[in-house]
Design an enzyme around this catalytic site. Structure first.
Site, short mmCIF file in Angstrom:
data_model
loop_
_atom_site.label_atom_id
_atom_site.label_comp_id
_atom_site.label_asym_id
_atom_site.label_seq_id
_atom_site.Cartn_x
_atom_site.Cartn_y
_atom_site.Cartn_z
N ILE A 14 45.93 37.89 29.22
CA ILE A 14 44.51 37.84 28.88
C ILE A 14 44.06 39.14 28.20
O ILE A 14 43.21 39.13 27.31
CB ILE A 14 43.64 37.51 30.13
CG1 ILE A 14 42.22 37.13 29.71
CG2 ILE A 14 43.61 38.67 31.11
CD1 ILE A 14 42.12 35.81 29.01
N SER A 36 49.45 50.26 32.85
CA SER A 36 50.43 49.18 32.93
C SER A 36 51.61 49.62 33.78
O SER A 36 52.29 50.59 33.45
CB SER A 36 50.91 48.80 31.52
OG SER A 36 52.04 47.96 31.59
N ARG A 38 54.24 48.04 34.03
CA ARG A 38 55.46 47.77 33.26
C ARG A 38 55.59 48.67 32.03
O ARG A 38 56.54 48.55 31.27
CB ARG A 38 55.47 46.29 32.81
CG ARG A 38 55.58 45.32 33.97
CD ARG A 38 55.45 43.89 33.47
NE ARG A 38 54.13 43.67 32.87
CZ ARG A 38 53.82 42.67 32.03
NH1 ARG A 38 54.76 41.82 31.67
NH2 ARG A 38 52.61 42.54 31.56
N LYS A 91 37.69 37.11 35.66
CA LYS A 91 37.40 36.05 36.63
C LYS A 91 38.68 35.60 37.32
O LYS A 91 39.71 35.63 36.67
CB LYS A 91 36.72 34.85 35.95
CG LYS A 91 37.66 34.08 35.01
CD LYS A 91 37.59 32.59 35.08
CE LYS A 91 38.59 31.98 36.03
NZ LYS A 91 39.23 30.74 35.51
N ASP A 169 40.78 26.93 39.87
CA ASP A 169 40.95 27.99 38.87
C ASP A 169 40.30 27.58 37.56
O ASP A 169 39.46 28.32 37.02
CB ASP A 169 42.44 28.34 38.70
CG ASP A 169 42.63 29.48 37.71
OD1 ASP A 169 42.40 30.63 38.09
OD2 ASP A 169 42.97 29.19 36.54
#
Lengths: 313, 313
Positions: A14, A36, A38, A91, A169
């Site tokens: 996202i 991050s 990663r 969200k 969701d």
């Protein structure tokens, strides 16, 4: 209007698809850093492995956008507020009602801006529907939110785990439109929740509402289903007392009035989110609409559980 | 301090056992009327069949205590607020999180006092436990709330119907003590919910919490069970970082510190409730602790459902 420095925490799909490109083209923001685990990088801005490293290196940062998985959002947001940051939350804003209420209190105590985003509220048809509903009475409401979980959440096991929300969701997106456009609050009076025999969250749900916005005896319902293949349906149909029919189509990006397409614009949800966040930051205001989340929790509280076929990918 | 005129709406068991005798002996209140669909009467005060008749006949009434079943509490409370009444709500204050949030907004908009009562918070051991927890860190928390549903709710089918709360009906009393004494908020991180095969609400539940009040890795749990015959258990055991052991016994009316009974007083929950309500009315202040209700909703949201033997009375 000042320019606001912002960092993204959690550089997943996202963030890459929406937050980064939308920030890049909004002159009210300057991307200052990424966080991050990663180590995902973007030219021109530093990447930190943890939020603590970010706050130590950039104490004057204005804001962070939290795009991590929901389960850690309360903890990450609290750490940000403790560092004096203004916070934008993807969200759903927290895994539980209690954690969201806590963030609201904590942000207020620290005079930080807290912004819980509901992306579906920023579609073009939503504002027009809200205008046309103002002061009116609803004769019927039918939310139909039917999509193919295999297409939109391929292999994502977390959606089936306890707390994973299941079909709520996507369903919470519809509820976030409802709470935005409704002239009076809606309450869940009954719900049926359909669980696959081998899963811990519902694959389908049907909700019945009550509201002072509805005429006495009005049928006010929502149907969520994750088993729809082929065409996908994200529709909210409302009939008003005066006979007007409003139909929000494709998640709110289109609005038909009495069958005529009145609004039809490309989705620009995140452009709307960041335009609003800039205004909130300029004014030092928070905006946390807890109502969509409350409706999901209420459906789980009052819902009758049913079991259906096991779900396998 | 002025004397407040008050009417009781819903003259069932809790009104007769607690509200009426406690109001009678508190000089801060004067019982002005009853509202009873079934026409229950008390010498010296009028009985009305509906709240609307009460408000029409007694527009200068100060307050109402709402003792109806929970399912209609939002509607009855809203009607009272619209009539300009100050409102005391029995527990649970509303059937859903959304309805409680709405009442808070509506009371504030009308400058009426709204008081959501949690009777267990008024037991003598609770205040002392709160004092001893202030500023401390919790090494472990074990709530054990085990009682016999057949003894306390004989034949009450509504507790098993969707929205009937099941074992959370007593369990929320324990949670209301927790939210009162805890120096930092608690959040539900996991829950198991055990449903009888033929019923729609849980007969047992086990919750795991996280809290900044707990030491890292502290075991923070609650166990609710409606299948306990013989001795009944309503206990909260807390170990502090410094080795102190606090044990709230019999629903909070007794407190043991390191095994020594430090507080042991007869239950006087409703005396405490009405003493507090008088103060709130004098100051024009509301007091709505939504946290116990939020924890129940959160347990339903994150809970893993399990099925056990069918339940028959």
């Amino acid at each position: 209007m000042s320019q606001h420095s912002i960092a993204i925490i959690g550089v997943g799909k996202i963030a890459v698809d929406q937050h980064l490109p939308v920030i890049a083209k909004n002159p009210a923001f300057r991307l200052a850093a990424l966080v991050s685990q990663r180590g995902i990088e973007q030219a021109g801005v530093p990447t930190f492995r943890t939020p603590a490293e970010l706050y130590a290196a950039m104490p004057d940062l204005d804001a962070v956008a939290i795009c991590t998985p929901p389960s850690v959002r309360h903890q990450v947001a609290l750490e940000a507020l403790n560092a004096g940051m203004n916070v934008l939350l993807e969200k759903p804003p927290a895994p539980t009602v209690s954690e969201l209420a806590d963030l609201v209190r904590q942000a207020a105590a620290r005079r930080c801006v807290l912004f819980a985003t509901w992306h579906s509220q920023y579609n073009a048809g939503v504002e027009e529907a809200k205008k046309r509903l103002a002061g009116g009475k609803i004769a019927s409401l039918a939310i139909t939110w039917k999509e193919d979980v295999r297409r939109w959440h391929p292999g994502q096991e977390w959606i089936w785990q306890p707390g994973g929300f299941g079909v709520f969701d996507p369903g919470i997106n519809a509820l976030s439109i409802l709470t935005e456009i409704a002239p009076e609050p809606f309450f869940v009076t009954a719900a049926s929740l359909t669980y696959p025999a081998n899963r811990d969250t519902p694959i389908a749900a049907r909700l019945t509402f009550a509201s002072d916005a509805g005429l006495p005896g009005a049928a006010l319902t929502a149907e969520f289903d994750w088993r729809q293949t082929g065409d996908q349906t994200w529709t909210i149909e409302i009939a008003l007392e005066d006979g007007t029919r409003l139909t929000l189509i494709d998640g709110g990006s289109k609005l038909a009035v009495n069958g005529d397409l009145t609004v039809a614009e490309p989705m620009a949800e995140y452009e709307g989110i960041y335009a609003r966040f800039a205004g909130l930051l300029d004014r030092g205001e928070s905006a946390v609409d807890a109502a969509p989340f409350h409706l999901v929790a209420d459906a789980m509280v009052v819902g009758k559980r049913e079991t259906t076929d096991a779900f396998e990918w």
